[in-house]
Design an enzyme around this catalytic site. Structure first.
Site, mmCIF file in Angstrom:
data_model
loop_
_atom_site.group_PDB
_atom_site.id
_atom_site.type_symbol
_atom_site.label_atom_id
_atom_site.label_comp_id
_atom_site.label_asym_id
_atom_site.label_seq_id
_atom_site.Cartn_x
_atom_site.Cartn_y
_atom_site.Cartn_z
ATOM 1 N N VAL A 132 0.853 -1.205 0.000
ATOM 2 C CA VAL A 132 0.000 0.000 0.000
ATOM 3 C C VAL A 132 0.886 1.252 0.000
ATOM 4 C CG1 VAL A 132 -1.854 1.261 1.164
ATOM 5 C CG2 VAL A 132 -1.691 -1.235 1.424
ATOM 6 N N ILE A 136 5.649 4.848 0.764
ATOM 7 C CA ILE A 136 5.165 5.502 1.994
ATOM 8 C C ILE A 136 5.033 4.443 3.093
ATOM 9 C CG2 ILE A 136 3.283 6.846 3.017
ATOM 10 C CD1 ILE A 136 2.388 7.539 0.102
ATOM 11 N N GLU A 190 -1.466 -1.198 -13.526
ATOM 12 C CA GLU A 190 -1.465 -2.651 -13.360
ATOM 13 C C GLU A 190 -1.447 -3.303 -14.748
ATOM 14 O OE1 GLU A 190 -1.380 -4.177 -10.229
ATOM 15 O OE2 GLU A 190 -0.968 -2.088 -9.844
ATOM 16 N N ASP A 201 -7.775 -2.003 -7.500
ATOM 17 C CA ASP A 201 -6.466 -1.885 -6.853
ATOM 18 C C ASP A 201 -6.584 -1.051 -5.566
ATOM 19 O OD1 ASP A 201 -3.381 -2.036 -7.078
ATOM 20 O OD2 ASP A 201 -3.754 0.106 -6.908
ATOM 21 N N LYS A 205 -5.978 -2.238 -1.505
ATOM 22 C CA LYS A 205 -5.144 -1.490 -0.547
ATOM 23 C C LYS A 205 -5.979 -1.039 0.644
ATOM 24 C CE LYS A 205 -2.008 -0.125 -4.244
ATOM 25 N NZ LYS A 205 -1.823 0.803 -5.366
ATOM 26 N N GLY A 302 6.269 2.633 -8.675
ATOM 27 C CA GLY A 302 7.578 2.840 -9.301
ATOM 28 C C GLY A 302 8.624 1.948 -8.650
HETATM 29 N N1 HSE Z 1 -1.151 0.413 -10.330
HETATM 30 C C1 HSE Z 1 -0.773 0.941 -9.064
HETATM 31 C C2 HSE Z 1 -0.910 2.460 -9.114
HETATM 32 C C3 HSE Z 1 0.659 0.541 -8.766
HETATM 33 O O1 HSE Z 1 -1.154 3.014 -10.191
HETATM 34 O O2 HSE Z 1 -0.850 3.085 -8.075
HETATM 35 C C4 HSE Z 1 1.032 0.605 -7.325
HETATM 36 O O3 HSE Z 1 0.345 -0.326 -6.540
#
Ligand code: HSE
Length: 439
Positions: A132, A136, A190, A201, A205, A302
């Site tokens: 997550v 950070i 993703e 996504d 998280k 990243g």
């Molecule tokens: N696909 C995710 C994003 C990558 O764009 O934040 C990081 O989990």
């Protein structure tokens, strides 16, 4: 210097970042730890593609057992992603008595409870800081930074791709479809970008954050999930007029004996810090009853930021190994016997404010008909805008409501959308602000 061996599964973007961080920061990490973290084996199905890194002889392999069966490797990193092969690797590593570090949000959100169980059974740890908010340290914050607090609420911008798209739409008035292609080129998205734009996504998280904050398992299918693909520049423009920005938020709140856990596009006051978080950046706003509001901001994706979190977990586990014992911080933030299953409040029962955009015929009585139906459901209107007629087509009527119950709003909209004078489905965007803060 003594060494602790590490095995890595998955040499994609983040895996390559981990190799780089371990190399570039080798000395400072070793000095912090007192021993050296040494990447002994890297397993990937593809060990031919050039990743721009020169690897030591024999370090790359396609065979998982070279890590899983190596008694000299006590820590395994899983960066395969998804819930198929990754799950098998993690289960196998934990069952072999190896600690696991993973960035896999889907795996944790869906199978976290069973993985904790396997880890406990074998006296090892599973760490997932990178799952997550990328770099950070939000997992460690919830587990170790704020244990003095009852967590009241969390609001997170936890998907960089969706935030990038909304930012571009806001700044340049671009339509959703045009910006998506550009966002994918950034390499944050993703493998399947619907996970980013449809909120899945973010929901993975959010489920992880809520589970740690409130000490409860979160059945993933109970997290309400709505993405940004239906947001239009027109709604962004109206939001601006009311002093709001639209962000894709993961929201979780303690609410009586239950919790809320929901992901959806949300209008938030543009003066708030969260509203200033633009582009691919992430931010997580955590409200504790003692500390008050706190905000954690940084790169949510990243190679290098995510590797920072992965390697941080390696250091945590290495310290446990060196000092004997992994039980200091419970895997799910609370010891198992104190993790209480809390009900996730059905979306229908959630109370919030709403932005509603109606597309209706421009003729006398329309506004009173709409407000009459809203009144029948006990929904009180805070502001209304009806812009002038530009053509003979339908005209937008825009309303902001006071706090209302989702079920009532949905039922009222069903009635309104079925009217002959209604030309299109009503747009609904939830608002998060304190009624008391209204000007
Ligand atoms: N696909 C995710 C994003 C990558 O764009 O934040 C990081 O989990």
């Amino acid at each position: 210097m003594e060494k602790i061996a590490v095995g890595l599964f998955g040499l994609g973007t983040i895996g390559t970042g981990v190799v780089q961080v371990l190399r570039e920061n080798r000395e400072v990490i070793a000095h912090r730890l007192g021993v050296e973290l040494f990447l002994k084996k890297i397993v990937d199905l593809d060990i031919e593609t050039d990743r721009g890194i020169v690897f030591e002889q024999g370090i790359l392999s396609t065979k998982g057992e070279e890590i899983l069966k190596d008694p000299e490797i006590p820590i395994v990193i899983e960066l395969i992603g998804g819930t198929g092969a990754a799950r098998k690797v993690v289960e196998a590593a934990l069952s072999a008595g190896k600690h696991v570090v993973t960035a896999n949000k889907a795996l944790l959100a869906i199978h976290g409870e069973e993985l904790y169980k396997t880890a406990r059974k074998h006296g090892v740890k599973i760490c997932f800081e990178a799952s997550v908010g990328g770099g950070i340290p939000i997992i460690r914050t919830l587990k170790e930074g704020l244990p003095a607090n009852r967590i009241e609420s969390i609001y997170g911008i936890v998907n960089g791709t969706a935030n990038y798209i909304l930012t571009k739409m806001t700044d340049e008035g671009e339509a959703f479809d045009n910006v998506l292609a550009e966002a994918m080129a950034h390499g944050y998205a993703e493998a399947d970008p619907t996970y980013d734009v449809e909120g899945i996504d973010s929901a993975h998280k959010l489920a992880i954050l809520a589970s740690l904050a409130f000490g409860t398992p979160i059945p993933f299918d109970q997290v309400y999930t709505e993405g940004i693909s239906r947001i239009t520049p027109l709604d962004i423009e109206y939001a601006r007029g009311f002093g709001y920005k639209i962000k894709l938020l993961g929201i979780t709140k303690a609410s009586d004996d239950s919790i809320e856990a929901r992901v959806h596009p949300t209008m938030i006051p543009e003066r708030t810090l969260l509203a200033q978080v633009d582009g691919v950046l992430n931010a997580i706003y955590v409200n504790g009853n003692a500390v008050g509001p706190t905000l954690y901001y940084g790169k949510g994706a990243g190679a290098m930021p995510t590797a920072s979190a992965v390697v941080g977990d390696l250091v945590e586990i290495a310290r446990d190994i060196l000092h004997g014992g992994t039980g200091r911080v419970p895997l799910g933030a609370f010891p198992e016997e104190y993790r209480q299953p809390l009900a996730v409040r059905p979306m229908d029962d959630v109370l919030t404010r709403y932005f509603l955009r109606f597309a209706t015929a421009d003729r006398p009585g329309v506004l009173s008909r709409i407000s009459g139906i809203l009144a029948d459901f006990g929904i009180s209107i805070s502001s209304v805008i009806q812009t002038g007629r530009k053509s003979d087509g339908p005209v937008p009527i825009v309303m902001i409501t006071h706090t209302a119950r989702e079920r009532d709003v949905k039922e009222a909209l069903n009635r309104i959308d079925a009217l002959e004078m209604t030309a299109d489905r009503t747009v609904l965007i939830r608002i998060e602000d304190q009624e008391g803060e209204e000007e």
